[in-house]
Design an enzyme around this catalytic site. Structure first.
Site, mmCIF file in Angstrom:
data_model
loop_
_atom_site.group_PDB
_atom_site.id
_atom_site.type_symbol
_atom_site.label_atom_id
_atom_site.label_comp_id
_atom_site.label_asym_id
_atom_site.label_seq_id
_atom_site.Cartn_x
_atom_site.Cartn_y
_atom_site.Cartn_z
ATOM 1 N N HIS A 94 -10.625 -5.213 9.126
ATOM 2 C CA HIS A 94 -11.255 -5.068 7.801
ATOM 3 C C HIS A 94 -12.591 -4.350 7.892
ATOM 4 O O HIS A 94 -13.423 -4.482 6.999
ATOM 5 C CB HIS A 94 -11.488 -6.439 7.157
ATOM 6 C CG HIS A 94 -10.260 -7.092 6.605
ATOM 7 N ND1 HIS A 94 -9.230 -7.511 7.391
ATOM 8 C CD2 HIS A 94 -9.899 -7.393 5.327
ATOM 9 C CE1 HIS A 94 -8.285 -8.063 6.633
ATOM 10 N NE2 HIS A 94 -8.666 -7.999 5.374
ATOM 11 N N GLU A 117 0.804 -1.228 0.000
ATOM 12 C CA GLU A 117 0.000 0.000 0.000
ATOM 13 C C GLU A 117 0.835 1.275 0.000
ATOM 14 O O GLU A 117 0.414 2.303 -0.540
ATOM 15 C CB GLU A 117 -0.962 0.016 1.202
ATOM 16 C CG GLU A 117 -2.135 -0.955 1.084
ATOM 17 C CD GLU A 117 -1.776 -2.381 1.470
ATOM 18 O OE1 GLU A 117 -0.657 -2.605 1.961
ATOM 19 O OE2 GLU A 117 -2.619 -3.277 1.273
#
Lengths: 323, 323
Positions: free
Chosen positions: B128, B59
Site C-alpha cells: 500500500h 481493478e
C-alpha cells in the site's frame, strides 16, 4: 422455431459464412506461402457463430473480437480489400498496417479492437455496454471469447460487473474445445462454460455452434434481453476449429486426432446451412454456387488490392501513438 | 484564491470538469462515500450513482469500464485506490488503453484519466506504499502526471480530464495533506511543461512528487552553506519537459535527481541519462540520484523512516558533488 427465420435472413447468414470461409482459406494459403507476414489464427469451422450472432447487430452495436477475429470483422461487414491490405501490412489496411491479423478492426463498424491478449476483450465490451447504458443509446455490446479466455480473471471480473449493473452486453463463448493446443478437459474442470453464468446472475445458454440457425435463435434472445435493459447473457456456442491454432496446417503438433477433426467436419456449418437452404428451397444449387463464385472473385480482388497497395511510409512509425 | 489541501484541489477539479462536461464520470472503489482519500467528497450527493460509480473491488474490470466507455464516447475518470493495486489492472492499462489507438491505425480515441494514490504514509507496508510511476513512463501511449502541490494538482488534473489521451495521474499521499493557494475558478496547466519551483545557480535538483517539497527544504539548509539550489518539478513525467531540465543544468553545471520510488530503474535514471546525453559538456560532477533502497517498503515505523528518501538525502547528494 426455425420456421420463424425469414429466407432473407438465412441467405444473409449463409453469405456471411461463405465470405468468412473463402477469405480464411485464401489468407491461410497466403500465410503459408510466405506472402502474409506474422501468424494468422483462422476462423474456419466456427463461421456459424459469427454469422448467427452478427445478423442481429447493426453497425452501431459494438463487438470486441479476439486473436481469431477475421470472421467477426467479415460478418460485421468488413471489406476484403482493407482486410487483405492489413494482413499484408499495407498502408491501405484497416489499421494502416499497424495492427495486422491480431488487431484487425474497423471502429466504424463498431469493432472495439481485436485482441492479442486472451481475455483482453471482456472488460472492454463490458465497459462499452456501461457507456451504452450511461448514454441511453440503445446499443448492445457483444464480447466474443473462447473457452480458453473463460479461465482468465478478466472474464470473471467483467462478467461480475456486467451482471451487477445489468449491462447491455452478450458474452459469446466460442467453445472450440481448445485453448491453443490444450484440450478443454486439460484447462478447466467443467464441460460447459455456460455453467459459470450462474455466478454472475445471468442466464447461461448452450447452443450447437455448428448450426447457424441455433446460434441465430439463441443470440436473438440474448441481444433482445440486453437491448431491453434486462441485462447480460452468457451464450456458449459449441464449435470446432478445423485448421490449426495458427495457420492451416500449423506446427504439426500432436494434440488432437485426425478422426476427431473429420468427425467435426461432417458437421461443417456451411454444409449444414446449404443443406437447409436446398431442403427448404430457399436457394438452388446454382444460386449457392453463385454465392461462392462471387465471393471468390472478391477474394481475388482483395488480394490484388493488397498486393498493389503501398507499404506504410516510414514516417508513419511514430504516428497514432497519441491523439 | 483560497488556501486548499491538494485533496480539496483534486476534488474541485473533478467537480468543475463534471459540471462542465456531462460525459465525465468517476468510477472507483468506495467513491460513493467520497473515496478513502476524500477526493470525491460530496460529489455523489451532487451527481448521483450515474456519474459517481461505486464499483466492486475489481481493478481490472474497473479499468475496463474506462476503456470501453471511452471507446464509445465518454470521458471516464478511473480511480485505482492505491497505486500498488494497478498491478491487477495492468492488462487493461498497458495492453489495451495505451496501445489501442496505435494498433488500430489511429481509429481509437481514449480520453481516460486513471487517478491513483502513491507513496508511503503511516506504516502501510509493502502493498500500500508503492511509487510505481516509472512503470507507466515506459509505455508509449500513456501520459503520466505527478503533481507535488495543490495548485499544480488542480490545474494538471483539469488538463488531464480535457486531454484526449489516457493519462495516469498520480498523487503522492503525503503531498495530498499539504496546502497552498488555489484559485476557486477552473484552470488548466499544460501537460508536458516543467515548473521551476526555486531559481538557483549552483545545483539543479530535479525532484518528483513529495521530493519536490523535500528539495525545497534541502535548498533552505544548503543556502546557509552558500550552495544555491535550482529546484525543478517536471510535473508531467511522460512526456517530460527535458528542455527546461537541460537548460538549467547548462546554467548550474551540477544535477541531482530525486524521487520516492526505488532508485533502480526509476524515472530519475531516465532524467540522469537525458542530462548525460544533452548536457554532458556542461557537467562539473556526475549526476547523483536520490531514491529509495532496492527493497519492498517495510512496515515498522523505524524501518519505514530509514527507507524513505527525504531532504537529508538530497543535502548529502548535493554535498557529494563538491568533494
Amino acid at each position: 422455431m426455425s420456421t420463424q427465420i425469414s429466407n432473407d435472413t438465412l441467405i444473409d447468414m449463409h453469405r456471411r459464412m461463405v465470405r468468412i470461409r473463402l477469405f480464411e482459406e485464401t489468407a491461410g494459403k497466403m500465410m503459408e506461402d510466405g506472402k502474409i507476414p506474422g501468424a494468422l489464427h483462422l476462423y474456419v469451422g466456427e463461421e456459424a457463430v459469427a454469422g448467427g450472432v452478427m445478423v442481429h447487430l447493426s453497425d452501431e452495436d459494438q463487438i470486441t473480437s479476439t486473436h481469431r477475429g477475421h470472421g467477426h470483422l467479415i460478418a460485421k461487414g468488413g471489406e476484403f480489400d482493407q482486410m487483405f491490405a492489413e494482413l499484408y501490412g499495407r498502408s491501405t489496411g484497416y489499421c494502416k498496417g499497424k495492427g495486422g491479423s491480431m488487431h484487425i478492426s474497423n471502429m466504424e463498424l463498431g469493432i472495439l479492437g481485436a485482441n492479442g491478449i486472451v481475455g483482453g476483450g471482456p472488460p472492454i465490451a463490458m465497459g462499452a455496454a456501461f457507456g451504452n447504458k450511461f448514454l441511453k443509446n440503445n446499443k448492445v455490446a457483444v464480447c466474443f471469447f473462447g473457452d480458453g479466455a473463460s479461465n482468465e480473471g478478466s472474464f470473471h471480473e467483467a462478467a461480475n460487473m456486467a451482471g451487477l449493473y445489468k449491462l447491455p452486453v452478450v458474452f459469446v463463448c466460442e467453445n472450440n474445445g481448445f485453448g491453443e493446443y490444450t484440450p478443454q478437459a486439460n484447462h478447466q474442470a467443467i464441460v460447459d462454460v455456460a455453467d459459470r453464468a450462474a455466478g454472475y446472475g445471468m442466464p447461461g445458454v448452450i447452443v450447437d455452434g455448428m448450426d447457424a440457425v441455433a446460434v441465430y435463435e439463441a443470440a436473438g434472445e440474448a441481444v433482445d434481453r440486453a437491448r431491453s435493459g434486462k441485462g447480460p447473457t452468457l451464450l456458449e456456442c459449441k464449435t470446432y476449429r478445423f485448421f490449426d491454432h495458427v495457420g492451416v496446417r500449423g506446427m504439426g503438433l500432436t494434440y488432437r486426432s485426425d478422426e476427431e477433426v473429420e468427425r467435426w467436419k461432417k458437421r461443417d456449418p456451411i454444409l449444414l446451412m446449404e443443406e437447409r437452404l436446398l431442403e427448404q428451397k430457399v436457394l438452388s444449387a446454382e444460386q449457392i454456387k453463385a454465392v461462392h463464385d462471387i465471393t471468390s472473385e472478391e477474394v481475388l480482388a482483395g488480394i490484388k488490392f493488397a498486393e498493389e497497395s503501398p507499404f506504410p511510409d516510414p514516417s508513419s512509425l511514430t504516428e497514432d501513438v497519441y491523439a | 484564491m483560497t488556501v486548499k489541501t491538494m485533496t480539496a484541489a483534486i476534488n474541485e477539479a473533478i467537480d468543475q470538469e463534471m459540471g462542465r462536461d456531462d460525459r465525465v464520470f468517476v468510477a472507483g472503489e468506495d467513491v460513493r462515500v467520497g473515496g478513502p482519500f476524500g477526493t470525491e467528497a460530496g460529489l455523489h450527493a451532487k451527481y448521483g450513482d450515474k456519474r459517481i460509480v461505486n464499483t466492486a473491488i475489481s481493478e481490472l474490470a474497473l479499468t475496463g469500464i474506462g476503456v470501453g466507455a471511452a471507446a464509445v464516447g465518454l470521458r471516464p475518470i478511473i480511480e485505482i485506490m492505491i497505486m500498488d493495486f494497478v498491478s491487477v489492472a495492468m492488462d487493461q492499462i498497458v495492453n489495451q488503453m495505451a496501445k489501442m489507438k496505435y494498433m488500430l491505425g489511429g481509429q481509437a480515441r481514449l480520453p481516460i484519466v486513471v487517478t491513483t494514490h502513491a507513496g508511503i504514509d503511516s506504516s502501510s507496508a509493502a502493498q500500500h506504499s508503492g511509487s510505481l510511476e516509472a512503470w507507466f513512463c515506459h509505455v508509449p501511449g500513456l501520459k503520466v502526471v505527478m503533481p507535488s502541490n495543490a495548485y499544480d494538482a488542480k490545474g494538471l488534473l483539469t488538463a488531464a480530464i480535457q486531454d484526449d489521451n489516457p493519462v495516469i495521474y498520480i498523487s503522492n499521499k503525503r503531498c495530498m495533506q499539504t496546502s497552498s493557494e488555489v484559485p476557486d475558478e477552473s484552470y488548466a496547466l499544460p501537460l508536458g511543461v516543467a515548473d521551476v519551483k526555486r531559481v538557483g545557480s549552483d545545483v539543479t535538483v530535479v525532484a518528483i512528487g513529495r521530493l519536490v517539497l523535500d528539495a525545497l527544504t534541502a535548498a533552505e539548509e544548503l543556502a546557509k552553506e552558500g550552495i544555491n539550489l535550482e529546484v525543478i518539478d517536471p510535473r508531467t513525467l511522460s512526456p517530460m519537459d527535458t528542455t527546461t531540465i537541460v537548460k538549467s543544468v547548462q546554467k548550474t553545471n551540477r544535477a541531482v535527481v530525486a524521487h520516492e520510488a526505488v532508485r533502480n530503474c526509476g524515472i530519475g535514471a531516465e532524467i540522469a541519462a537525458t542530462i548525460a546525453d544533452e548536457a554532458f559538456d556542461f557537467l562539473d560532477a556526475p549526476v547523483k540520484r536520490v531514491g529509495a533502497p532496492f527493497t519492498p517498503v517495510p512496515f515498522a515505523p523505524l524501518l519505514e523512516k530509514q527507507y524513505l528518501p527525504g531532504a537529508q538525502d538530497i543535502v548529502a547528494a548535493v554535498r557529494s558533488l563538491y568533494h
